[in-house]
Design a protein around this motif. Structure first.
Motif, PDB file in Angstrom:
ATOM      1  N   VAL A 124       6.261   1.836  -7.716  1.00 32.05           N
ATOM      2  CA  VAL A 124       7.396   1.703  -6.810  1.00 32.05           C
ATOM      3  C   VAL A 124       6.869   1.537  -5.380  1.00 32.05           C
ATOM      4  O   VAL A 124       6.060   2.333  -4.915  1.00 32.05           O
ATOM      5  CB  VAL A 124       8.325   2.937  -6.905  1.00 32.05           C
ATOM      6  N   SER A 125       7.346   0.489  -4.701  1.00 28.88           N
ATOM      7  CA  SER A 125       6.896   0.185  -3.339  1.00 28.88           C
ATOM      8  C   SER A 125       7.369   1.243  -2.341  1.00 28.88           C
ATOM      9  O   SER A 125       8.314   1.993  -2.613  1.00 28.88           O
ATOM     10  CB  SER A 125       7.421  -1.189  -2.909  1.00 28.88           C
ATOM     11  N   VAL A 126       6.738   1.260  -1.175  1.00 21.83           N
ATOM     12  CA  VAL A 126       7.105   2.189  -0.106  1.00 21.83           C
ATOM     13  C   VAL A 126       8.559   1.956   0.312  1.00 21.83           C
ATOM     14  O   VAL A 126       9.328   2.918   0.479  1.00 21.83           O
ATOM     15  CB  VAL A 126       6.144   2.045   1.102  1.00 21.83           C
ATOM     16  N   ASP A 127       8.954   0.693   0.460  1.00 19.41           N
ATOM     17  CA  ASP A 127      10.339   0.390   0.859  1.00 19.41           C
ATOM     18  C   ASP A 127      11.342   0.917  -0.158  1.00 19.41           C
ATOM     19  O   ASP A 127      12.367   1.489   0.211  1.00 19.41           O
ATOM     20  CB  ASP A 127      10.531  -1.120   1.044  1.00 19.41           C
ATOM     21  N   GLU A 128      11.052   0.716  -1.439  1.00 14.58           N
ATOM     22  CA  GLU A 128      11.949   1.218  -2.495  1.00 14.58           C
ATOM     23  C   GLU A 128      12.004   2.739  -2.481  1.00 14.58           C
ATOM     24  O   GLU A 128      13.074   3.333  -2.608  1.00 14.58           O
ATOM     25  CB  GLU A 128      11.453   0.762  -3.877  1.00 14.58           C
ATOM     26  N   LYS A 130      11.541   4.728   0.019  1.00 14.98           N
ATOM     27  CA  LYS A 130      12.335   5.160   1.184  1.00 14.98           C
ATOM     28  C   LYS A 130      13.830   4.964   0.917  1.00 14.98           C
ATOM     29  O   LYS A 130      14.646   5.816   1.286  1.00 14.98           O
ATOM     30  CB  LYS A 130      11.898   4.394   2.433  1.00 14.98           C
ATOM     31  N   HIS A 131      14.174   3.860   0.268  1.00 17.49           N
ATOM     32  CA  HIS A 131      15.576   3.600  -0.079  1.00 17.49           C
ATOM     33  C   HIS A 131      16.109   4.703  -1.002  1.00 17.49           C
ATOM     34  O   HIS A 131      17.197   5.242  -0.781  1.00 17.49           O
ATOM     35  CB  HIS A 131      15.697   2.224  -0.746  1.00 17.49           C
ATOM     36  N   TYR A 132      15.340   5.030  -2.047  1.00 17.44           N
ATOM     37  CA  TYR A 132      15.773   6.071  -2.983  1.00 17.44           C
ATOM     38  C   TYR A 132      15.848   7.429  -2.304  1.00 17.44           C
ATOM     39  O   TYR A 132      16.749   8.227  -2.588  1.00 17.44           O
ATOM     40  CB  TYR A 132      14.834   6.138  -4.198  1.00 17.44           C
ATOM     41  N   LYS A 145       7.663  10.405   5.894  1.00 22.60           N
ATOM     42  CA  LYS A 145       6.404  10.855   5.286  1.00 22.60           C
ATOM     43  C   LYS A 145       5.951   9.953   4.135  1.00 22.60           C
ATOM     44  O   LYS A 145       4.825  10.053   3.680  1.00 22.60           O
ATOM     45  CB  LYS A 145       6.540  12.290   4.771  1.00 22.60           C
ATOM     46  N   ILE A 146       6.832   9.092   3.664  1.00 25.05           N
ATOM     47  CA  ILE A 146       6.499   8.192   2.549  1.00 25.05           C
ATOM     48  C   ILE A 146       5.631   7.064   3.093  1.00 25.05           C
ATOM     49  O   ILE A 146       6.087   6.243   3.891  1.00 25.05           O
ATOM     50  CB  ILE A 146       7.768   7.648   1.871  1.00 25.05           C
ATOM     51  N   LYS A 147       4.364   7.027   2.661  1.00 30.82           N
ATOM     52  CA  LYS A 147       3.402   6.077   3.224  1.00 30.82           C
ATOM     53  C   LYS A 147       2.717   5.190   2.193  1.00 30.82           C
ATOM     54  O   LYS A 147       2.058   4.225   2.560  1.00 30.82           O
ATOM     55  CB  LYS A 147       2.308   6.833   4.001  1.00 30.82           C
ATOM     56  N   LYS A 148       2.824   5.540   0.892  1.00 31.02           N
ATOM     57  CA  LYS A 148       2.121   4.726  -0.099  1.00 31.02           C
ATOM     58  C   LYS A 148       2.964   4.570  -1.360  1.00 31.02           C
ATOM     59  O   LYS A 148       3.816   5.412  -1.656  1.00 31.02           O
ATOM     60  CB  LYS A 148       0.758   5.319  -0.426  1.00 31.02           C
ATOM     61  N   PRO A 149       2.728   3.476  -2.104  1.00 33.02           N
ATOM     62  CA  PRO A 149       3.460   3.265  -3.362  1.00 33.02           C
ATOM     63  C   PRO A 149       3.185   4.402  -4.341  1.00 33.02           C
ATOM     64  O   PRO A 149       2.191   5.128  -4.203  1.00 33.02           O
ATOM     65  CB  PRO A 149       2.890   1.951  -3.898  1.00 33.02           C
TER      66      PRO A 149
END
Length: 164
Positions: A124-128, A130-132, A145-149
């Motif tokens: 799961v990508s960083v953007d996804e 963050k969305h979740y 704080k979310i920085k990596k897949p």
């Protein structure tokens, strides 16, 4: 002596039978659950520990169709369009719903559930992520704080039963 041996054998038989019965999984009754999505039978349902073992045997690209029972840790607070299920030992399965075709109640956190569908490993990508996190009600500080897949135990559910 013969009577004593016979009596011991009879006692052993009853104890062994009782032990075998206590190890069988309880029969699940669909009337105890609300159904979301596709109807499915409640036979051959794995526990969360059995499911975690299955996940650990998968590689990226592998898929298996299974049914398993687990408690819902979190649900999407905007629509009920995803949920996290407990797999024990701080592991979770991220569950989405086939074809975005159904949703679960927003207040289903902590409920017992049984899911049927496809289990697989996903990145799961960083953007996804963050969305979740945003949909899950996390604070902006937690989202930042979310920085990596993340490699996740993913699940595409055809159907979900949630305990009434």
């Amino acid at each position: 002596m013969k009577k004593t041996i016979s009596l011991l054998l009879v006692c052993f038989f009853f104890v062994a039978t009782g032990f075998a019965q206590s190890n069988k999984k309880a029969k699940l009754n669909p009337n105890d659950y609300a159904l979301f999505g596709e109807k499915f039978t409640l036979d051959k349902v794995m526990t969360e520990k059995e499911m975690l073992k299955k996940y650990k045997s998968l590689k990226k690209g592998d898929t298996i169709y299974v049914k398993f029972q687990s408690d819902i840790k979190t649900v999407c607070k905007k629509k009920g369009c995803w949920m996290n299920l407990d797999l024990t030992d701080d592991n979770k399965a991220f569950v989405k719903f086939k074809d975005y075709g159904f949703f679960v109640p927003l207040n289903a956190d902590g409920s017992e559930s049984i899911v049927y569908g496809k289990a697989y490993i996903d990145v799961v990508s960083v953007d996804e992520l963050k969305h979740y996190a945003k949909d899950g009600g996390k604070t902006q500080a937690e989202i930042n704080k979310i920085k990596k897949p993340e490699i996740t135990y993913a699940f595409m559910a055809n159907g979900v039963y949630i305990k009434k």
